[in-house]
Design a protein around this motif. Sequence first.
Motif, PDB file in Angstrom:
ATOM      1  N   ILE A 230      57.281  36.866  39.520  1.00 50.95           N
ATOM      2  CA  ILE A 230      56.578  37.718  38.158  1.00 50.95           C
ATOM      3  C   ILE A 230      57.363  37.264  37.056  1.00 50.95           C
ATOM      4  CG2 ILE A 230      55.214  39.674  37.357  1.00 50.95           C
ATOM      5  CD1 ILE A 230      56.180  40.782  39.840  1.00 50.95           C
ATOM      6  N   GLN A 289      48.936  39.451  37.466  1.00 53.55           N
ATOM      7  CA  GLN A 289      49.856  40.320  37.189  1.00 53.55           C
ATOM      8  C   GLN A 289      48.829  41.078  37.850  1.00 53.55           C
ATOM      9  OE1 GLN A 289      53.050  41.874  36.199  1.00 53.55           O
ATOM     10  NE2 GLN A 289      51.865  43.595  34.758  1.00 53.55           N
ATOM     11  N   VAL A 336      51.837  36.342  39.354  1.00 54.05           N
ATOM     12  CA  VAL A 336      52.767  36.471  40.425  1.00 54.05           C
ATOM     13  C   VAL A 336      52.520  35.210  41.593  1.00 54.05           C
ATOM     14  CG1 VAL A 336      53.085  38.159  42.013  1.00 54.05           C
ATOM     15  CG2 VAL A 336      52.189  38.746  40.069  1.00 54.05           C
TER      16      VAL A 336
END
Length: 352
Positions: A230, A289, A336
């Motif tokens: 991430i 995200q 991500v």
Amino acid sequence: MTAPLEDILRAHIVAHGPMDVGAYMSLCLLHPEHGYYITRDPFGASGDFVTAPEISPLFGEMIGFWVADMWGQMGSPARWHLVELGPGRGTLMIDILRILSQMNGCAPTVHLIEASAKLRAVQRNELADRCSWHDDINAIPTDAPIIVVNNEFFDALPVRQYIKTADGIDEAVIGVCLDGRLQLGRVRASISLPDDFPMGRVVEISPARDNVAGQIYERIKNQGGAMLAIDYGYDQAPGASTLQAVRSHQKVNVLSAPGACDLTALVDFARLRALAVQAGLAAYGPVGQGAFLLQLGIAARLAKNAAQATKAQHDEMLMAMDRLCSPEKMGDLFKVLCVCQASPILTPAGFS
Ligand code: SAH
């Protein structure tokens, strides 16, 4: 008076010539005596920046559910390794382990890879008897499947910057002005680049990231498992420098206070993905995200956590979820990526 690291950098440049941006980044962050992460714990409202796990336990808990799901898909092995790169204060791992401890038989051997002795000490406060610490991924045992997580780690690894001109390729470097100040400039580079390298645009490459990603991918290939990365990054190169310095929650000039501000560069997710595919692994994402956390069910988790909360606590949770997920805040900027074993096929949650 200037900072000690600035004097060291200046002396180095005067003696050896201009320094590439990657070497500068690496010394600013990890110089053994004066590096940014070596001398401080920079996180939180009173520090320089706030990361997702520090915003709310909801973030780490969702990653915990993701890891548990992956472990289940991998056949719930009794022995496996959970690895985090660049754990900061250790908050993400604490939240992940709280979730894993609720799953029957889910007991990883936990490894933290951290360059800073100061941050290792902070991590030890909470995680002392639950983890072991290593300098790099090579120290992780090779005997069992592996799940690797990292948040805002790849963006701390150094990049080098190249610019294609009509008559050759330049590299961005740091030099010293006549008055002694550090200054950005260019030197002719003696490397060759792919033909499709765009003319006049800054292109960032990161041998350091390629190297770490390559090591992780080799482990996943040989041992089975997955990585969840991430980070602040892009899928399509912006064609400009993404090097950024932050101090007390404000952007500052990247040369203004070497060793006293955080330095990052956006992560090239397309590159991390391409390297995974080249290595024969499966890659999912990058996705935002926000989309990732919402798909994992962060709203339902919030409702569960809020069952016994006061109104003020509930409001705080809602604000944290908004900050993590909303596209105007961290939801789109942070992305991500999952890289995992190609067979048997795994279907990581959060990417459909
Ligand atoms: N993941 C944490 C911290 C992110 S900051 C969070 O989200 O809050 C970057 C972290 O990576 C710090 O812990 C820093 O010390 C560590 N780090 C930076 N470069 C590293 C390297 N080359 N090897 C290992 N750790 C590194």
